[in-house]
Each structure stands twice: as C-alpha cells, then as structure tokens.
Design a protein around this motif. Structure first.
Motif, short mmCIF file in Angstrom:
data_model
loop_
_atom_site.label_atom_id
_atom_site.label_comp_id
_atom_site.label_asym_id
_atom_site.label_seq_id
_atom_site.Cartn_x
_atom_site.Cartn_y
_atom_site.Cartn_z
N ASN A 129 0.82 -1.21 0.00
CA ASN A 129 0.00 0.00 0.00
C ASN A 129 0.86 1.26 0.00
O ASN A 129 0.67 2.19 0.80
CB ASN A 129 -0.94 0.00 1.21
N MET A 130 1.82 1.30 -0.94
CA MET A 130 2.74 2.43 -1.05
C MET A 130 2.62 3.06 -2.43
O MET A 130 2.31 2.40 -3.41
CB MET A 130 4.19 1.97 -0.82
N ASN A 131 2.89 4.37 -2.49
CA ASN A 131 3.00 5.10 -3.76
C ASN A 131 1.81 4.87 -4.69
O ASN A 131 1.96 4.57 -5.87
CB ASN A 131 4.30 4.71 -4.49
N ALA A 132 0.64 5.00 -4.15
CA ALA A 132 -0.56 4.87 -4.99
C ALA A 132 -0.59 5.97 -6.04
O ALA A 132 -0.12 7.08 -5.80
CB ALA A 132 -1.82 4.93 -4.12
N ILE A 133 -1.10 5.65 -7.22
CA ILE A 133 -1.26 6.65 -8.28
C ILE A 133 -2.26 7.69 -7.80
O ILE A 133 -3.42 7.37 -7.53
CB ILE A 133 -1.72 5.99 -9.58
N GLN A 134 -1.84 8.93 -7.69
CA GLN A 134 -2.65 9.96 -7.05
C GLN A 134 -3.85 10.38 -7.89
O GLN A 134 -4.91 10.70 -7.35
CB GLN A 134 -1.77 11.18 -6.73
N GLN A 135 -3.69 10.41 -9.21
CA GLN A 135 -4.79 10.80 -10.09
C GLN A 135 -5.01 9.71 -11.14
O GLN A 135 -4.59 9.84 -12.29
CB GLN A 135 -4.50 12.14 -10.76
N PRO A 136 -5.67 8.63 -10.74
CA PRO A 136 -5.81 7.49 -11.66
C PRO A 136 -6.64 7.78 -12.89
O PRO A 136 -6.56 7.04 -13.87
CB PRO A 136 -6.48 6.42 -10.77
N ASN A 137 -7.43 8.84 -12.87
CA ASN A 137 -8.25 9.15 -14.04
C ASN A 137 -7.53 10.00 -15.08
O ASN A 137 -8.11 10.33 -16.13
CB ASN A 137 -9.56 9.83 -13.62
N VAL A 138 -6.30 10.40 -14.79
CA VAL A 138 -5.49 11.10 -15.79
C VAL A 138 -4.10 10.46 -15.82
O VAL A 138 -3.09 11.15 -15.83
CB VAL A 138 -5.41 12.62 -15.50
N TYR A 139 -4.10 9.13 -15.86
CA TYR A 139 -2.82 8.42 -15.83
C TYR A 139 -2.29 8.23 -17.25
O TYR A 139 -3.03 7.81 -18.15
CB TYR A 139 -2.99 7.05 -15.16
N THR A 140 -1.02 8.53 -17.45
CA THR A 140 -0.35 8.30 -18.73
C THR A 140 0.57 7.10 -18.61
O THR A 140 1.43 7.05 -17.72
CB THR A 140 0.46 9.53 -19.16
N ASN A 141 0.36 6.14 -19.47
CA ASN A 141 1.19 4.93 -19.43
C ASN A 141 2.65 5.26 -19.72
O ASN A 141 2.96 6.27 -20.37
CB ASN A 141 0.68 3.89 -20.44
N THR A 142 3.56 4.42 -19.24
CA THR A 142 4.99 4.65 -19.45
C THR A 142 5.58 3.74 -20.51
O THR A 142 6.59 4.08 -21.12
CB THR A 142 5.75 4.45 -18.12
N ILE A 143 4.97 2.57 -20.70
CA ILE A 143 5.39 1.64 -21.75
C ILE A 143 4.13 1.03 -22.36
O ILE A 143 3.03 1.19 -21.85
CB ILE A 143 6.32 0.52 -21.21
N ASN A 144 4.30 0.33 -23.46
CA ASN A 144 3.18 -0.34 -24.11
C ASN A 144 3.60 -1.73 -24.58
O ASN A 144 4.53 -1.85 -25.38
CB ASN A 144 2.68 0.48 -25.30
N PRO A 145 2.95 -2.79 -24.06
CA PRO A 145 1.89 -2.80 -23.05
C PRO A 145 2.45 -2.56 -21.65
O PRO A 145 3.66 -2.64 -21.43
CB PRO A 145 1.30 -4.20 -23.19
N GLN A 146 1.56 -2.30 -20.70
CA GLN A 146 1.97 -2.03 -19.32
C GLN A 146 0.97 -2.67 -18.36
O GLN A 146 -0.24 -2.70 -18.63
CB GLN A 146 2.02 -0.52 -19.06
N THR A 147 1.48 -3.18 -17.25
CA THR A 147 0.63 -3.77 -16.23
C THR A 147 0.55 -2.84 -15.03
O THR A 147 1.58 -2.43 -14.48
CB THR A 147 1.15 -5.15 -15.78
N ILE A 148 -0.66 -2.49 -14.65
CA ILE A 148 -0.94 -1.70 -13.46
C ILE A 148 -1.60 -2.63 -12.44
O ILE A 148 -2.31 -3.57 -12.81
CB ILE A 148 -1.87 -0.51 -13.79
N TYR A 149 -1.36 -2.35 -11.15
CA TYR A 149 -1.88 -3.24 -10.11
C TYR A 149 -2.95 -2.51 -9.29
O TYR A 149 -2.73 -1.43 -8.77
CB TYR A 149 -0.74 -3.71 -9.21
N LEU A 150 -4.12 -3.14 -9.23
CA LEU A 150 -5.25 -2.59 -8.48
C LEU A 150 -5.34 -3.29 -7.13
O LEU A 150 -5.53 -4.51 -7.06
CB LEU A 150 -6.55 -2.79 -9.26
N ARG A 151 -5.18 -2.53 -6.06
CA ARG A 151 -5.31 -3.06 -4.71
C ARG A 151 -6.74 -2.77 -4.22
O ARG A 151 -7.18 -1.63 -4.22
CB ARG A 151 -4.30 -2.40 -3.77
N ILE A 152 -7.44 -3.83 -3.84
CA ILE A 152 -8.77 -3.70 -3.26
C ILE A 152 -8.66 -4.09 -1.80
O ILE A 152 -8.32 -5.23 -1.48
CB ILE A 152 -9.79 -4.60 -3.98
N GLN A 153 -8.93 -3.14 -0.93
CA GLN A 153 -8.81 -3.37 0.51
C GLN A 153 -10.18 -3.34 1.15
O GLN A 153 -10.96 -2.41 0.97
CB GLN A 153 -7.91 -2.32 1.15
N ALA A 154 -10.48 -4.40 1.91
CA ALA A 154 -11.74 -4.45 2.66
C ALA A 154 -11.63 -3.57 3.89
O ALA A 154 -10.54 -3.17 4.31
CB ALA A 154 -12.06 -5.89 3.04
#
Length: 207
Positions: A129-154
């Motif tokens: 739970n570190m360095n979360a993307i602060q503005q996920p709705n304006v995210y620019t990818n860094t490579i193509n393809p790229q894997t982003i990780y979604l953390r879902i916390q209960a």
C-alpha cells in the motif's frame, strides 16, 4: 488485539505477541479490558489454515483454547473484481495515452460490499500500500503494453491485488473513414428492382 464477543458489538481490547520456547510457539495475551482469564502464556499445540489450538497450564489443570476462522459467511469485495485487459486507442500512434483508470476499471463494477481501491505501478507497492497513483483518471502509461496493479482493501484491512493490463492499439486507420467505405456495395430495393449502390458513385432516382 480485539475480541468480538458473540454476535453483539462488544469489543474487548488488549495486546498479544508471540515468542518461541523450546521449539514451540507461545502466544502471550495481556492488558485485556474484559475476559481477563484469557491473559497469560498460551502454547500453540495444533495449527491449521483456519483453526488454532492453544493450551495454558494452570495450578490445577491444562486449559485448552480453540480459535476458529469462518469466512464462508463474511462478505468481501474481492469477488467483485478480476484481472482485466484495457485496450486503448492510441490516437496519434506515439505509444502513450491519458487513461481514465478509475472510470474504466472501478466504474463498471457493481459491488454491495464497501472497499478502498488504489492503483499502483508495481506489485510490491500494491502489496505494501505504497506510492498509490494519485490521479488514476489522468494516468499516462509509461510503456506499451503495461501492467498496473489494483489493490482492493476491505474495511477489515484484508486485501487482494488484481492485474490491469493496458494495451494501446494503432487507430490511425480509423482517422479516414473513406478507407472503410471505398467500393462498398449496398443493396437497396427500388420498386420492383434491386439497384447496386457503389461507394463513390452518384445515382439519381426519380419516382
């Protein structure tokens, strides 16, 4: 440490820590605000994924305490999510796009359990739970393809991490619609006849 008693809302506070004695695990409980008879050193004698058996020696007898975990009836948000692939149109074919991660990934999800989502660029960051993307709705990818990780916390603190694969496609061919319509043949009925309308040709029809 918190102990939830029965099905009510009584919460018991306290502390616990583990240690090792002669090769055995000892759980020490202290500072309970209730159920003080549970305080002291407990030796772990049996252990499964969802069941722990501990014993405590008293002056007259050996007391056994069994801790069981039943998750079957506990709703969690993890069933609402899965690994997904986002195929995004690369409008200028430069390998980069501004992507609305939250809108595309979390927005369509219907989940009746509360949760806290966060997006991360690495698996280690998501797990910790570190360095979360602060503005996920304006995210620019860094490579193509790229894997982003979604953390879902209960709300109880448990979490799972899901992989979001971003793939940019070259959409430049779609910038000129005529490429798709050249020599397109459309069959349309005119009275008792069928006429072939070929793209690029002008046809007048008078009734």
């Amino acid at each position: 440490m918190q102990i939830i008693f029965g099905t009510g809302s009584v919460t018991v506070g306290g502390e616990w820590y583990t240690s090792e004695l002669d090769g055995s695990v000892v759980v020490t409980i202290s500072g309970l605000t209730d159920f003080t008879e549970l305080e002291g050193d407990w030796m772990l004698v049996d252990c499964d994924d969802d069941r722990y058996v501990l014993t405590q020696e008293t002056a007259n007898q050996t007391v056994e305490m069994v801790l069981e975990q039943d998750c079957s009836s506990q709703p969690n948000p993890f069933e609402c999510f899965e690994d997904v692939t986002l195929t995004i149109c690369d409008t200028d074919n430069d390998g980069f796009e501004v992507i609305e991660l939250e809108t595309l990934v979390v927005g369509p999800v219907i989940c009746n359990v509360d949760y806290i989502p966060s997006f991360h660029e690495t698996l280690i960051e998501a797990e910790n739970n570190m360095n979360a993307i602060q503005q996920p709705n304006v995210y620019t990818n860094t490579i193509n393809p790229q894997t982003i990780y979604l953390r879902i916390q209960a709300l109880n603190g448990s979490f799972e991490v899901f992989e979001i694969e971003i793939v940019l496609e070259d959409c430049s061919a779609c910038n000129n619609p005529s490429v798709l319509t050249n020599d397109l043949v459309i069959y349309m009925p005119f009275a008792d006849e069928v006429k072939n309308l070929i793209s690029g040709e002008v046809m007048a029809y008078y009734q």
